[in-house]
Design a protein around this motif. Structure first.
Motif, PDB file in Angstrom:
ATOM      1  N   ARG A 119      -2.357  -8.498 -15.771  1.00 37.65           N
ATOM      2  CA  ARG A 119      -2.630  -9.342 -14.619  1.00 37.65           C
ATOM      3  C   ARG A 119      -2.118  -8.737 -13.317  1.00 37.65           C
ATOM      4  N   LEU A 120      -1.133  -7.814 -13.414  1.00 34.10           N
ATOM      5  CA  LEU A 120      -0.617  -7.209 -12.197  1.00 34.10           C
ATOM      6  C   LEU A 120      -1.679  -6.394 -11.471  1.00 34.10           C
ATOM      7  N   PHE A 121      -2.663  -5.869 -12.227  1.00 34.82           N
ATOM      8  CA  PHE A 121      -3.719  -5.090 -11.579  1.00 34.82           C
ATOM      9  C   PHE A 121      -4.561  -5.958 -10.661  1.00 34.82           C
ATOM     10  N   ARG A 122      -4.531  -7.264 -10.902  1.00 37.64           N
ATOM     11  CA  ARG A 122      -5.273  -8.161 -10.013  1.00 37.64           C
ATOM     12  C   ARG A 122      -4.574  -8.295  -8.666  1.00 37.64           C
ATOM     13  N   ALA A 123      -3.299  -7.858  -8.605  1.00 33.42           N
ATOM     14  CA  ALA A 123      -2.554  -7.921  -7.352  1.00 33.42           C
ATOM     15  C   ALA A 123      -2.826  -6.721  -6.456  1.00 33.42           C
ATOM     16  N   ILE A 124      -3.489  -5.694  -6.992  1.00 27.78           N
ATOM     17  CA  ILE A 124      -3.837  -4.538  -6.164  1.00 27.78           C
ATOM     18  C   ILE A 124      -4.867  -4.962  -5.130  1.00 27.78           C
ATOM     19  N   SER A 125      -4.644  -4.569  -3.902  1.00 24.04           N
ATOM     20  CA  SER A 125      -5.557  -4.938  -2.826  1.00 24.04           C
ATOM     21  C   SER A 125      -6.990  -4.530  -3.165  1.00 24.04           C
ATOM     22  N   VAL A 126      -7.893  -5.464  -2.993  1.00 25.66           N
ATOM     23  CA  VAL A 126      -9.309  -5.174  -3.238  1.00 25.66           C
ATOM     24  C   VAL A 126      -9.785  -4.053  -2.319  1.00 25.66           C
ATOM     25  N   SER A 127      -9.242  -3.999  -1.115  1.00 21.90           N
ATOM     26  CA  SER A 127      -9.635  -2.946  -0.175  1.00 21.90           C
ATOM     27  C   SER A 127      -9.266  -1.565  -0.699  1.00 21.90           C
ATOM     28  N   VAL A 128      -8.104  -1.465  -1.377  1.00 19.15           N
ATOM     29  CA  VAL A 128      -7.698  -0.178  -1.943  1.00 19.15           C
ATOM     30  C   VAL A 128      -8.645   0.235  -3.058  1.00 19.15           C
ATOM     31  N   ALA A 388      -9.640   4.299   5.226  1.00 19.60           N
ATOM     32  CA  ALA A 388      -8.583   5.313   5.157  1.00 19.60           C
ATOM     33  C   ALA A 388      -8.381   5.802   3.727  1.00 19.60           C
ATOM     34  N   THR A 389      -8.445   4.891   2.761  1.00 18.52           N
ATOM     35  CA  THR A 389      -8.311   5.278   1.355  1.00 18.52           C
ATOM     36  C   THR A 389      -9.437   6.225   0.954  1.00 18.52           C
ATOM     37  N   ALA A 390     -10.660   5.874   1.331  1.00 19.23           N
ATOM     38  CA  ALA A 390     -11.808   6.721   0.990  1.00 19.23           C
ATOM     39  C   ALA A 390     -11.681   8.105   1.624  1.00 19.23           C
ATOM     40  N   LEU A 391     -11.319   8.156   2.906  1.00 20.12           N
ATOM     41  CA  LEU A 391     -11.205   9.446   3.589  1.00 20.12           C
ATOM     42  C   LEU A 391     -10.059  10.279   3.018  1.00 20.12           C
ATOM     43  N   ALA A 392      -8.961   9.617   2.613  1.00 20.04           N
ATOM     44  CA  ALA A 392      -7.843  10.359   2.028  1.00 20.04           C
ATOM     45  C   ALA A 392      -8.248  10.974   0.694  1.00 20.04           C
ATOM     46  N   ILE A 393      -9.030  10.256  -0.089  1.00 13.83           N
ATOM     47  CA  ILE A 393      -9.503  10.800  -1.371  1.00 13.83           C
ATOM     48  C   ILE A 393     -10.397  12.011  -1.132  1.00 13.83           C
ATOM     49  N   VAL A 394     -11.263  11.927  -0.143  1.00 11.55           N
ATOM     50  CA  VAL A 394     -12.170  13.038   0.152  1.00 11.55           C
ATOM     51  C   VAL A 394     -11.398  14.253   0.666  1.00 11.55           C
ATOM     52  N   VAL A 404      -2.028   6.764  -0.792  1.00 13.04           N
ATOM     53  CA  VAL A 404      -2.142   6.486   0.642  1.00 13.04           C
ATOM     54  C   VAL A 404      -2.669   5.066   0.855  1.00 13.04           C
ATOM     55  N   GLY A 405      -3.691   4.686   0.094  1.00 12.87           N
ATOM     56  CA  GLY A 405      -4.252   3.353   0.218  1.00 12.87           C
ATOM     57  C   GLY A 405      -3.245   2.268  -0.117  1.00 12.87           C
ATOM     58  N   LEU A 406      -2.501   2.463  -1.211  1.00 13.25           N
ATOM     59  CA  LEU A 406      -1.491   1.476  -1.600  1.00 13.25           C
ATOM     60  C   LEU A 406      -0.406   1.363  -0.527  1.00 13.25           C
ATOM     61  N   ALA A 407       0.025   2.514   0.016  1.00 14.40           N
ATOM     62  CA  ALA A 407       1.059   2.488   1.049  1.00 14.40           C
ATOM     63  C   ALA A 407       0.561   1.762   2.304  1.00 14.40           C
ATOM     64  N   LEU A 408      -0.662   2.058   2.727  1.00  8.04           N
ATOM     65  CA  LEU A 408      -1.220   1.387   3.900  1.00  8.04           C
ATOM     66  C   LEU A 408      -1.371  -0.110   3.668  1.00  8.04           C
ATOM     67  N   SER A 409      -1.747  -0.486   2.449  1.00  6.57           N
ATOM     68  CA  SER A 409      -1.893  -1.905   2.132  1.00  6.57           C
ATOM     69  C   SER A 409      -0.556  -2.625   2.221  1.00  6.57           C
ATOM     70  N   VAL A 410       0.501  -1.980   1.714  1.00  8.09           N
ATOM     71  CA  VAL A 410       1.840  -2.581   1.790  1.00  8.09           C
ATOM     72  C   VAL A 410       2.289  -2.711   3.249  1.00  8.09           C
TER      73      VAL A 410
END
Length: 500
Positions: A119-128, A388-394, A404-410
């Motif tokens: 259930r913790l995975f449901r806490a990950i930002s949908v945007s990330v 930002a997450t998408a561009l960082a992956i690329v 990067v996405g998780l850090a920005l979300s936090v």
């Protein structure tokens, strides 16, 4: 006598219901099988492994993961979302280590499920998550455009994107490359327009129709179009050797396993939430579903196959085809096994350009353009996290981009929740009351200190902290330093009252 008649009618009704459920599941399983074949093969080819390994992962997704409890109707198999990461892992560590990576991923998922972390995975930002999929989609599209033309793609993601204009020029100047690219482009056109076809034609799933037409075109074009290499089902199975397990001590291998586990688990559980909205049957039990995914990946690792996740395309096809129980996904695995065992030569008829076209189309579907537009209008910060997450992956890489996405979300969440308001109450008599409310954190310190330093220097000040929900250490220290300065400069004391 009446009791016996009622019992007979009830038994007959139950038998009829079971028969109807079986027929619905049987029909749905065949539809999912037809959707799965080109996707399994396409993901394997794009991942740089034999096509049969994609089918093996699909078979395990049906017969192993499909049999276990968790989500009743979602279907698992090789997913486009992991294609880029698998390709990079195969190029970096070799195909013999792939089984170790996937096995370790499965064991980690089993552990997370046993610890009830599903259930913790449901806490990950949908945007990330959507940014992750968008980044994967961009890299997948860039790489597969080269495959459509039968050309070699650069190894780095940015180089793939930067080299696209040159690739198009090279394609235009080569008759063979242009023919191959046109075949892939035609596959994409069929996939896009198939939903506009008459209902009787749409009985055939779009991926199967597109690849089937490409097979006919490839046969007409002859040897000028590259076809899928056939290795045979048993010959493609490559269980990891004992020496391969020693690679688990390498930092890069550990990072890849963590990336596999994070992405596969998040994609599977988000898919489960989406599938639950499509039907009225039993809801997903997330910890059990995570363990089912882990068991499937463990088996795939032992067989040296691709990692599996729940796949929304196959899952939606399963629900829309009328599936009622998990029997449909189990039977779809059986159909894949029969296909791979009895007619493996059929794979050798499929043009590589057609499979590349299927994956380019899948890559576009991973990019949530409508969601980005909606977020930009309503939650601009979330849209920035996604992009930002998408561009960082690329630009950097899969694992780093997700971090990067998780850090920005936090950071965004901390900024949004750090709201502090200063009310100044001055009745013309001593002291001035500065009342703080909200959450005072270091993120809001610059503005807060500017407001406090603007207070009159010739009056005593009482700082009322009772309205604060939270006061962090940095903010408390800065307030005390300001109070000391104010008292020293104005010879008027600052007093703190009613702290939270």
């Amino acid at each position: 006598m009446q009791h016996l008649l009622d019992h007979a009618r009830s038994f007959a009704a139950a038998q009829s219901s079971r028969r109807g459920t079986f027929l619905a599941d049987l029909t749905a399983s065949f539809v999912v099988f037809l959707v799965a074949v080109p996707l399994c093969v396409g993901v394997a080819v794009a991942s740089g492994v034999p096509a049969e390994l994609g089918l093996i992962t699909g078979i395990v997704g049906g017969l192993v993961t499909g049999f276990l409890p968790g989500s009743s109707l979602q279907v698992s198999g090789p997913a486009a979302g992991l294609t880029v990461l698998v390709y990079q892992a195969v190029q970096q560590f070799g195909i013999s280590v792939l089984g170790v990576l996937v096995l370790a991923t499965g064991l980690l998922q089993l552990l997370m499920g046993a610890l009830r972390l599903g259930r913790l995975f449901r806490a990950i930002s949908v945007s990330v998550v959507e940014g992750m999929l968008a980044g994967i989609g961009l890299v997948l599209i860039a790489g597969q455009l080269y495959s459509m033309a039968g050309l070699s793609a650069p190894s780095q993601s940015l180089a793939k994107i930067a080299g696209l204009p040159g690739m198009l020029v090279d394609t235009w100047g080569s008759g063979t490359a242009l023919t191959s690219f046109a075949l892939g482009l035609g596959t994409i056109v069929v996939l896009v327009l198939w939903k506009k076809m008459p209902q009787r034609l749409r009985i055939v799933p779009a991926p199967l129709a597109a690849v089937g037409l490409a097979v006919i075109a490839g046969a007409l074009l002859g040897p000028s179009v590259d076809k899928v290499e056939v290795h045979g089902l048993l010959d493609s199975i490559q269980p990891p050797g004992l020496s391969d397990f020693s690679r688990l001590a390498e930092l890069g291998v550990i990072g890849t396993v963590l990336a596999f586990a994070l992405i596969a688990s998040a994609e599977s559980l988000f898919s489960a939430a989406a599938v639950d909205r499509l039907h009225d049957g039993p809801r997903t039990r997330y910890n059990q579903e995570l363990m089912a995914q882990g068991a499937g990946n463990a088996v795939c690792g032992v067989l040296g196959a691709l990692p599996l996740t729940a796949v929304i395309v196959r899952s939606a096809a399963n629900v829309h085809a009328g599936a009622r129980t998990k029997a449909s996904r189990i039977m779809h695995g059986a159909w894949l096994l029969l296909f791979a065992a009895l007619v493996p030569a059929a794979l050798g008829l499929i043009p590589v350009a057609a499979l590349a076209g299927v994956l380019v189309h899948a890559g576009f579907k991973l990019i949530p353009l409508a969601e980005i537009r909606r977020l930009w209008r309503t939650h601009r910060g979330e849209a920035l996290v996604l992009v930002a997450t998408a561009l960082a992956i690329v630009s950097v890489g899969m694992f780093e981009g997700v971090l990067v996405g998780l850090a920005l979300s936090v950071v965004k969440t901390a900024w949004d929740t750090s709201r502090v308001h200063l009310d100044v109450i001055d009745n013309g008599c001593d002291p001035i009351v500065a009342r703080l409310s909200g959450s005072a954190t270091f993120l809001r310190l610059p503005k807060l200190l500017d407001q406090l330093e603007a207070l009159p220097q010739d009056r005593p000040v009482e700082v009322d902290l009772s309205g604060l929900h939270h006061l962090d250490h940095a903010c408390r220290t800065s307030l005390e330093n300001w109070a000391a300065r104010h008292s020293a400069e104005s010879v008027q004391p600052v007093r703190f009252a009613r702290e939270p």
